[in-house]
Enzyme design. Structure first.
Site, PDB file in Angstrom:
ATOM      1  N   ASP A   3      -2.097  -1.320   5.527  1.00 47.23           N
ATOM      2  CA  ASP A   3      -1.624  -1.716   4.198  1.00 47.23           C
ATOM      3  C   ASP A   3      -0.158  -2.120   4.220  1.00 47.23           C
ATOM      4  O   ASP A   3       0.614  -1.714   5.093  1.00 47.23           O
ATOM      5  CB  ASP A   3      -1.856  -0.602   3.181  1.00 47.23           C
ATOM      6  N   GLU A  28      -1.300   4.170   3.872  1.00 49.79           N
ATOM      7  CA  GLU A  28      -0.086   4.842   4.332  1.00 49.79           C
ATOM      8  C   GLU A  28       1.048   4.672   3.341  1.00 49.79           C
ATOM      9  O   GLU A  28       1.889   5.567   3.191  1.00 49.79           O
ATOM     10  CB  GLU A  28       0.319   4.286   5.704  1.00 49.79           C
TER      11      GLU A  28
END
Length: 400
Positions: free
Chosen positions: A86, A147
């Site tokens: 991400d 994350e």
């Protein structure tokens, strides 16, 4: 360098690496948004083309972690790489489309170029080259979702994955090619203050959640000074940051609710729930002592929204010495340091009981999460070469 090392490095082509990074940037994976799947499926395809065994592990619908094994009979082990798929939202202020990667001289520009599509591309290039020349060496990549927000991916991984033996873990986050040997833990705390609404013409009928929140913020400010005066000898001090405050319905209404989002960086031995409990207790005492607040009408409660453990690897550990020496062999400074950010390396260091460092291309403070985020193509190449040499040297050391 020996002949094998020179052969492996010769196969890591800088322009191919730049093209790989561009592919990853152009597979958007903004978070919040929960759309990492396009990046993960691209990673899966790239790694399977190398001969990797790839497993997708869905932490939530459409949000898969990726675990890839290459070499050594695809049985895992060896060197472990850790990354995340991400990126933070692109936001405004870009000179061009943030998800159409563009090249300007030695820099590749696009959201995630530094954090951390660049690191992932360098890992893939290193794995490919090592496997081509030394297929007996086992390599593993774990790439998590979420994350940048709530660590959903890594928490799902450690709750389902058996503890395995690895020689070392390299977290491919952007460190400007400095070997990071540790970072503090990070906790996101949410605090809710409930008061009583009333007409602003007679505010004494109510209880202002904003005024109570002001007491909490002042308390945190005072505690910051105490923490700064008692730093960890390596990691530095624990810190507070009040990042968000949402409250109120209008200027003529006494606010009955306030929500605060608080970042707390923790030192070894600190527990986030205990830190939160101590904060809430001190805040209640302060509110009760405040002459301008009706404590009977005010309630304060909170929760730990996210916790990311820290880690610390001995600067004299063989892994640290080897990584620093490898970087020096490639013309980099070969320095080690401490990170002010946080990462998922602490989860892996704890779960797999493995020595861990953070090392990657790009600069977290001046490039990550910024408009026109970029990474040096030559640093991508140095990172890939470093990862490859570390894999070779870790394996050789383990055999002696």
């Amino acid at each position: 360098m020996n002949e094998l090392e020179r052969s492996v490095l010769a196969k890591i082509d800088q322009e191919q690496l730049a093209r790989l990074c561009r592919q990853l940037i152009q597979a958007p994976s903004e978070n919040p948004g929960g759309n990492e799947e396009s990046t993960v499926l691209l990673l899966q395809s790239l790694l399977q083309d190398l001969g990797s065994t790839v497993h997708l592990q869905y932490a939530a619908p459409g949000r898969p972690n990726l675990i890839a094994h290459l070499g050594g009979g695809n049985a895992g082990g060896g060197l472990l790489f850790l990354g995340h798929s991400d990126v933070v939202p692109a936001g405004s202020g870009w000179d061009a489309d943030p998800f159409t990667a563009r090249r300007e001289g030695n820099r590749l520009i696009g959201r995630g170029a530094t954090d951390m599509k660049g690191g992932l591309s360098a890992v893939i290039a290193a794995m490919a080259s090592v496997n081509q020349h030394a297929p007996h060496i086992p390599l593993t990549l774990i790439c998590t979702v979420d994350e940048e927000a709530n660590a959903l991916g890594i928490e799902h991984y450690i709750s389902t994955a058996e503890a395995a033996q690895y020689l070392a873990c390299i977290v491919a986050e952007p460190t400007d090619l400095i070997t990071i040997i540790g970072c503090r833990a990070a906790a996101n705390l949410q605090v809710q203050i409930s008061g009583a609404s009333a007409h602003a013409g007679r505010p004494s009928d109510g209880a202002s959640a904003i005024e109570a929140a002001a007491e909490l913020v002042a308390l945190i400010g005072e505690n910051k000074q105490k923490l700064a005066a008692a730093p960890h000898p390596v990691l530095g001090p624990a810190t507070w940051n009040v990042g968000t405050l949402k409250a109120g319905h209008g200027t003529s209404i006494v606010p009955d609710e306030a929500w605060l989002g608080i970042d707390r960086r923790l030192l070894p031995g600190e527990d986030p729930q205990q830190v939160l409990d101590a904060l809430l207790a001190a805040a209640r005492n302060r509110i009760e002592a405040a002459e301008n607040l009706d404590a009977l009408k005010l309630q304060i409660r909170g929760s730990v929204q996210m916790f990311m453990p820290g880690f610390l690897t001995d600067p004299e550990a063989p892994l640290v010495r080897q990584v620093c020496t490898t970087l020096q062999d490639l013309g980099a400074a070969g320095k080690h340091g401490i990170w002010t950010a946080s990462c998922e390396g602490g989860f892996i260091a704890e779960h797999h009981n493995v020595p861990t460092v953070v090392l990657g291309p790009g600069e977290i403070n001046t490039q990550a999460h910024q408009p026109n985020e970029s990474v040096s193509v030559s640093d991508l190449h140095t990172a890939a070469c470093a990862y490859a040499l570390i894999a070779l040297r870790q394996y050789e050391t383990s055999q002696n």
